[in-house]
Design a protein around this motif. Structure first.
Motif, short mmCIF file in Angstrom:
data_model
loop_
_atom_site.label_atom_id
_atom_site.label_comp_id
_atom_site.label_asym_id
_atom_site.label_seq_id
_atom_site.Cartn_x
_atom_site.Cartn_y
_atom_site.Cartn_z
N ASP A 123 -3.37 -4.16 -5.94
CA ASP A 123 -2.54 -4.40 -4.76
C ASP A 123 -3.15 -5.52 -3.91
O ASP A 123 -4.32 -5.45 -3.53
CB ASP A 123 -2.47 -3.05 -4.02
N ARG A 176 -7.32 -2.37 12.46
CA ARG A 176 -7.58 -3.53 11.61
C ARG A 176 -7.70 -4.80 12.45
O ARG A 176 -6.87 -5.05 13.31
CB ARG A 176 -6.46 -3.69 10.56
N GLY A 199 0.82 -1.22 0.00
CA GLY A 199 0.00 0.00 0.00
C GLY A 199 0.85 1.25 0.00
O GLY A 199 0.58 2.21 -0.74
MG MG Z 1 -2.18 -3.01 2.10
#
Ligand code: MG
Ligand code: UP5
Length: 192
Positions: free
Chosen positions: A89, A135, A20
């Motif tokens: 990605d 996350r 990322g």
């Molecule tokens: Mg990522």
């Protein structure tokens, strides 16, 4: 709708290898559209989709969401962008993903950018990010599962493309700036 066939570069590498981060750099300098399959799945999950619970479980367990869901999200995002240069990605993550994408879109990647990074480095980055990322998979238990899935299912995808001579591999352990410098030569033809 673009008359040109889309240009797709797959950006692969283990969890926390910096996909990322480097995609953002590439977007800034070379004008690609960045599509993170993980980000698309997290957005789908939060949108109240019928697949929300399934996606949430797969992410926490480090498992791979079925291609029907992910390929459709990618196709929708590509169409909605109105552009034709894409960095995809974190996808394809297994052979099923790869076959489904090729079948549904008819697109072969221009090349595969692969971030090579030892697990100790990825683990440290993910645990550090976990302090603030929110996350559900940035914890030791999920990270171990993500590593297993990567080795068993995603590395074979990289090997497949390597056999076709399509993999551009970079070491992802140095600073963000150094890693970006090492990938820039692969993008000179896309200089705007
Ligand atoms: Mg990522
Ligand atoms: N960082 C980055 N580069 C650094 C550097 N050179 N030096 C020092 N620090 C560096 O970076 C991770 C962290 O490291 C950040 O804090 C960053 O600042 C630092 P990042 O750029 O976010 O790395 P990235 O490789 O993108 O890591 P990410 O956690 O996003 O990788 P994953 O592949 O695990 O996550 P993704 O979001 O792609 O997928 C999550 C889950 O979704 C999967 O496990 C799976 O369950 C599901 N999924 C599917 O099922 N199908 C898909 O197609 C995609 C995802």
């Amino acid at each position: 709708k673009s008359p040109l066939k889309p240009i797709v570069i797959f950006v692969l590498g283990g969890p926390g290898s910096g996909k990322g981060t480097q995609c953002e750099n590439i977007v800034r300098e070379y004008g690609f559209v960045h599509l993170s399959a993980g980000d698309l799945l997290r957005a789908e999950m939060k949108s109240g989709s019928q697949y929300g619970d399934m996606i949430a479980t797969m992410i926490k367990e480090g498992k791979i969401v079925p291609s029907e869901v992910t390929v459709r999200l990618l196709q929708n995002a590509m169409a909605a962008s109105g552009k034709n240069k894409f960095l995809i990605d974190g996808f394809p993550r297994n052979d099923e993903n790869r076959a489904a994408f090729e079948r549904e879109t008819g697109i072969q990647p221009e090349f595969v950018l692969f971030f090579d990074c030892p697990e100790e480095v990825m683990e440290a980055r993910l645990l550090d990010r976990g302090k603030s990322s929110g996350r559900s998979d940035d914890n030791m238990e999920s990270i171990r599962k993500r590593f297993k899935t990567f080795v068993n299912q995603s590395v074979p995808v990289v090997d497949h493309y390597d056999g076709l001579g399509k993999v551009k591999k970079v070491s992802a352990t140095r600073s963000k700036e150094d890693v970006f410098r090492s990938i820039q030569p692969f993008f000179t033809e896309f200089q705007q």
